[in-house]
Design an enzyme around this catalytic site. Structure first.
Site, PDB file in Angstrom:
ATOM      1  N   ARG A 193       0.908  -1.275  -0.048  1.00  0.00           N
ATOM      2  CA  ARG A 193      -0.148  -0.005  -0.142  1.00  0.00           C
ATOM      3  C   ARG A 193       0.942   1.075  -0.189  1.00  0.00           C
ATOM      4  O   ARG A 193       1.665   1.239   0.856  1.00  0.00           O
ATOM      5  CB  ARG A 193      -1.199  -0.062   1.203  1.00  0.00           C
ATOM      6  CG  ARG A 193      -1.668   1.281   1.335  1.00  0.00           C
ATOM      7  CD  ARG A 193      -2.783   1.230   2.612  1.00  0.00           C
ATOM      8  NE  ARG A 193      -3.518   2.484   2.510  1.00  0.00           N
ATOM      9  CZ  ARG A 193      -3.470   3.352   3.569  1.00  0.00           C
ATOM     10  NH1 ARG A 193      -2.655   3.026   4.680  1.00  0.00           N
ATOM     11  NH2 ARG A 193      -4.209   4.330   3.461  1.00  0.00           N
ATOM     12  N   HIS A 237      -3.167  11.030   0.509  1.00  0.00           N
ATOM     13  CA  HIS A 237      -2.480  10.706   1.922  1.00  0.00           C
ATOM     14  C   HIS A 237      -2.216  12.031   2.385  1.00  0.00           C
ATOM     15  O   HIS A 237      -0.888  12.192   2.581  1.00  0.00           O
ATOM     16  CB  HIS A 237      -1.681   9.514   1.990  1.00  0.00           C
ATOM     17  CG  HIS A 237      -1.375   9.214   3.252  1.00  0.00           C
ATOM     18  ND1 HIS A 237      -1.495   7.813   3.451  1.00  0.00           N
ATOM     19  CD2 HIS A 237      -1.158   9.646   4.541  1.00  0.00           C
ATOM     20  CE1 HIS A 237      -1.255   7.368   4.946  1.00  0.00           C
ATOM     21  NE2 HIS A 237      -0.959   8.713   5.550  1.00  0.00           N
ATOM     22  N   GLU A 245      -7.727   8.297   6.139  1.00  0.00           N
ATOM     23  CA  GLU A 245      -8.011   8.664   7.462  1.00  0.00           C
ATOM     24  C   GLU A 245      -8.408  10.004   7.241  1.00  0.00           C
ATOM     25  O   GLU A 245      -7.891  11.020   7.772  1.00  0.00           O
ATOM     26  CB  GLU A 245      -6.607   9.113   8.280  1.00  0.00           C
ATOM     27  CG  GLU A 245      -6.163   7.567   8.465  1.00  0.00           C
ATOM     28  CD  GLU A 245      -4.995   7.526   9.644  1.00  0.00           C
ATOM     29  OE1 GLU A 245      -4.718   8.634   9.994  1.00  0.00           O
ATOM     30  OE2 GLU A 245      -4.569   6.334  10.153  1.00  0.00           O
ATOM     31  N   ASN A 262      -7.519   1.419   9.731  1.00  0.00           N
ATOM     32  CA  ASN A 262      -6.186   1.882  10.248  1.00  0.00           C
ATOM     33  C   ASN A 262      -6.748   1.872  11.679  1.00  0.00           C
ATOM     34  O   ASN A 262      -7.316   2.778  12.335  1.00  0.00           O
ATOM     35  CB  ASN A 262      -5.669   3.508   9.856  1.00  0.00           C
ATOM     36  CG  ASN A 262      -5.594   3.527   8.410  1.00  0.00           C
ATOM     37  OD1 ASN A 262      -5.639   2.484   7.656  1.00  0.00           O
ATOM     38  ND2 ASN A 262      -4.884   4.758   8.030  1.00  0.00           N
ATOM     39  N   TYR A 278      -4.585   1.755  15.786  1.00  0.00           N
ATOM     40  CA  TYR A 278      -3.467   1.885  16.472  1.00  0.00           C
ATOM     41  C   TYR A 278      -3.597   1.683  18.003  1.00  0.00           C
ATOM     42  O   TYR A 278      -2.980   1.049  18.634  1.00  0.00           O
ATOM     43  CB  TYR A 278      -2.747   3.248  16.249  1.00  0.00           C
ATOM     44  CG  TYR A 278      -2.241   3.190  14.938  1.00  0.00           C
ATOM     45  CD1 TYR A 278      -0.869   2.863  14.651  1.00  0.00           C
ATOM     46  CD2 TYR A 278      -3.032   3.829  13.769  1.00  0.00           C
ATOM     47  CE1 TYR A 278      -0.301   2.838  13.676  1.00  0.00           C
ATOM     48  CE2 TYR A 278      -2.292   4.132  12.638  1.00  0.00           C
ATOM     49  CZ  TYR A 278      -0.890   3.444  12.284  1.00  0.00           C
ATOM     50  OH  TYR A 278      -0.313   3.502  11.266  1.00  0.00           O
ATOM     51  N   GLU A 317      -3.622  -0.045   8.089  1.00  0.00           N
ATOM     52  CA  GLU A 317      -2.435   0.437   8.853  1.00  0.00           C
ATOM     53  C   GLU A 317      -2.452  -0.293  10.154  1.00  0.00           C
ATOM     54  O   GLU A 317      -3.747  -0.331  10.821  1.00  0.00           O
ATOM     55  CB  GLU A 317      -2.385   1.690   8.963  1.00  0.00           C
ATOM     56  CG  GLU A 317      -1.853   2.640   7.771  1.00  0.00           C
ATOM     57  CD  GLU A 317      -1.893   4.016   7.869  1.00  0.00           C
ATOM     58  OE1 GLU A 317      -1.733   4.520   9.162  1.00  0.00           O
ATOM     59  OE2 GLU A 317      -2.002   4.802   7.041  1.00  0.00           O
TER      60      GLU A 317
HETATM   61  C1  PNW Z   1      -1.422   7.473  10.470  1.00  0.00           C
HETATM   62  N1  PNW Z   1      -3.446  10.865  16.006  1.00  0.00           N
HETATM   63  O1  PNW Z   1      -1.498   8.941  11.211  1.00  0.00           O
HETATM   64  C2  PNW Z   1      -1.013   7.821   9.238  1.00  0.00           C
HETATM   65  O2  PNW Z   1      -2.033   6.988   8.196  1.00  0.00           O
HETATM   66  C3  PNW Z   1       0.232   7.613   8.744  1.00  0.00           C
HETATM   67  O3  PNW Z   1       0.806   8.326   7.913  1.00  0.00           O
HETATM   68  C4  PNW Z   1       1.165   7.896  10.087  1.00  0.00           C
HETATM   69  O4  PNW Z   1       2.435   7.600   9.900  1.00  0.00           O
HETATM   70  C5  PNW Z   1       0.445   6.626  11.150  1.00  0.00           C
HETATM   71  O5  PNW Z   1      -0.660   6.795  11.416  1.00  0.00           O
HETATM   72  C6  PNW Z   1       1.447   6.511  12.263  1.00  0.00           C
HETATM   73  O6  PNW Z   1       1.292   7.844  13.094  1.00  0.00           O
HETATM   74  C7  PNW Z   1      -1.913   9.170  12.483  1.00  0.00           C
HETATM   75  O7  PNW Z   1      -2.749  11.760  16.328  1.00  0.00           O
HETATM   76  C8  PNW Z   1      -1.445  10.423  12.944  1.00  0.00           C
HETATM   77  O8  PNW Z   1      -4.443  10.543  16.403  1.00  0.00           O
HETATM   78  C9  PNW Z   1      -1.864  10.911  14.056  1.00  0.00           C
HETATM   79  C10 PNW Z   1      -2.863  10.452  14.758  1.00  0.00           C
HETATM   80  C11 PNW Z   1      -3.572   9.132  14.053  1.00  0.00           C
HETATM   81  C12 PNW Z   1      -3.177   8.750  12.940  1.00  0.00           C
END
Ligand code: PNW
Length: 470
Positions: free
Chosen positions: A83, A127, A172, A298, A300, A373
């Site tokens: 991706r 992106h 996102e 995505n 996390y 992601e």
């Molecule tokens: C995502 N937050 O970014 C992005 O899709 C990527 O480009 C990035 O490198 C990756 O996650 C890791 O950060 C985010 O603050 C950036 O909530 C910030 C946030 C969430 C996702």
């Protein structure tokens, strides 16, 4: 131990996509080459106090010049899909009008190299690198930007649709709208709650218009968007906390999932945001809710929230965070729930991924799902021999892949997993200080060295599943 002949304890379905993800501004560099125009990130990085140490994506990991070797690295890992994102200002420098053949040629060569290596290309069309001239005309809060996006998407699809089957429109929209226009932690750095809600709407409208145009050309291709979803819990069962969780879930998850998959906005979020005059036209929802062939998730972490007065800025998004990215949320405090964290300070909670996946399955119409992601960022320093022993990342990936495996066993239509990220890269407001790659990059020499996690992931792909829990 790496016994590749042993049957995996947690096997994944045949045909499951094993991938890694990147994004154009974070890896390409070559910011002034090949006719590329400026994007809002070029501008933002040059604004003092926005990106740690004033770093930029000017060079990044020089993927623009090194892509053949990077594709070879992917092949070594055994990736079956990759991706990446396409830089709008490389393909259409002003964001309107003339297209830049040299820019499109770069992606043609990348796609050809991937296909040659047996790796399926999964481009994302947006992106976060909006052409600066479009921001000068108002950016995503302007309705016209959605139309400009669809035109650009259509042009790229016309050139690559014969060789690329899977297309993601926007990445996102929560970040692009609320970090970009509400908290100002990301480009273009505006702090304007009403504008941020319009941005969210127009990002989804642009998605819908783009899918409409691309599908008309090639109905057999697969189209979708990638949203960043969180599990959300109240800190306690106090009604104030429970209501804060409803509001954050509304702005983070349902504000995007409901229009995309149900063709309507969540009533409670519309009520919470009505003070900002957010009243999107009903007619747009039919455009936004194009049938999807794939939804990218995505994931996390989990948000644990309290409803008592306090700080709503999220230190996760930027070292400089001061403003809230939650328009209409009222009082909300992000509370540590006591789980271990990654180097981003993000709590590690694979149970949250299972929760997100099973919730989608339960509450929304069925659509093929992909984790687009998932990964862990750290401040990493390699050993003297250049290797990185990233046991924390391995544990993170292992836990989240187990959550994927469990979800599939429970009937969730999850068809692939892309880890963030293939390479260490430019981590937005954090600059190069946070590393998410399976492959370490020495930024001084651009030398790439696979980390321990790369070897681990390659083993998972070879076996088609996870080993016995270590
Ligand atoms: C995502 N937050 O970014 C992005 O899709 C990527 O480009 C990035 O490198 C990756 O996650 C890791 O950060 C985010 O603050 C950036 O909530 C910030 C946030 C969430 C996702």
């Amino acid at each position: 131990k790496d016994d590749t002949s042993a049957a995996p304890a947690a096997p994944f379905p045949t045909g499951f996509r094993w991938g890694a993800a990147t994004a154009a501004y974070q890896i390409e560099g070559a910011a002034g080459e090949g006719g590329r125009g400026p994007s809002i990130w070029d501008t933002f990085c040059r604004t003092p106090g926005k990106v740690l140490r004033g770093e930029t994506g000017d060079v990044a990991v020089d993927h623009y010049h090194r892509f053949p070797k990077d594709v070879a690295l992917m092949a070594d890992l055994g990736l079956t899909a990759y991706r990446f994102s396409i830089s709008w200002p490389r393909v259409q420098p002003s964001g309107a009008g003339a297209f830049n053949t040299e820019g499109l040629d770069f992606y043609r060569r990348l796609v050809d190299a991937l296909l040659e290596a047996g790796i399926e290309p999964w481009p994302t069309l947006y992106h976060w690198d909006l052409p600066q001239p479009l921001e000068d005309k108002g950016g995503w809060p302007e309705r016209d930007t959605a139309h400009r996006f669809a035109e650009y998407a259509d042009h790229v699809h016309a050139a690559l649709g014969d060789r690329v089957a899977h297309w993601m429109t926007v990445n996102e929209p929560w970040c692009a709208a609320f970090l970009g226009y509400a908290s100002g932690d990301h480009a273009p750095g505006r702090v304007d709650a009403p504008a941020s809600l319009l941005a969210a709407h127009h990002l989804m409208l642009g998605h819908g218009l783009a899918v409409e145009a691309m599908r008309a050309r090639r109905p057999g291709n697969r189209f979708g968007a990638a949203v960043n979803l969180y599990a959300v819990s109240p800190a306690t069962d106090d009604p104030a906390d429970v209501d804060a969780a409803r509001r954050i879930d509304g702005l983070q998850n349902r504000l995007f999932l409901d229009p995309l998959l149900l063709g309507r906005y969540p009533e409670d979020v519309l009520a919470d945001t009505s003070r900002y005059g957010f009243a999107p036209p009903d007619a747009d929802l039919a455009v936004i809710a194009q049938p999807l062939d794939q939804l990218g998730i995505n994931y996390y972490s989990r948000h644990t929230v309290a409803g008592t007065p306090g700080e709503a800025a999220q230190t996760a998004s930027s070292p400089f965070a001061t403003n809230s990215p939650w328009p209409g949320s009222g009082h909300v405090r992000f509370v540590p729930a006591g789980r271990p964290v990654t180097g981003m300070g993000w709590e590690i909670d694979e149970g949250g991924l299972h929760e997100v996946l099973t919730r989608l399955h339960r509450e929304y119409p069925s659509v093929p799902l992909y984790i687009t992601e998932n990964g862990a960022g750290y401040d990493e320093v390699p050993d003297e021999d250049g290797t990185v022993q990233d046991a924390g990342r391995i544990a993170y990936l292992d836990g989240h892949l187990r959550a994927c495996h469990d979800s599939i066993s429970e009937g969730v239509p999850l068809h692939g997993y892309f880890t963030w990220s293939l390479l260490d890269n430019f981590e937005w407001a954090w600059g190069y200080s946070k590393r998410f790659g399976l492959v370490h990059v020495d930024y001084a020499t651009q030398r790439r060295v696979p980390k321990e996690s790369a070897r681990w992931y390659a083993g998972v792909i070879r076996r088609g599943g996870l080993p016995e829990r270590g």
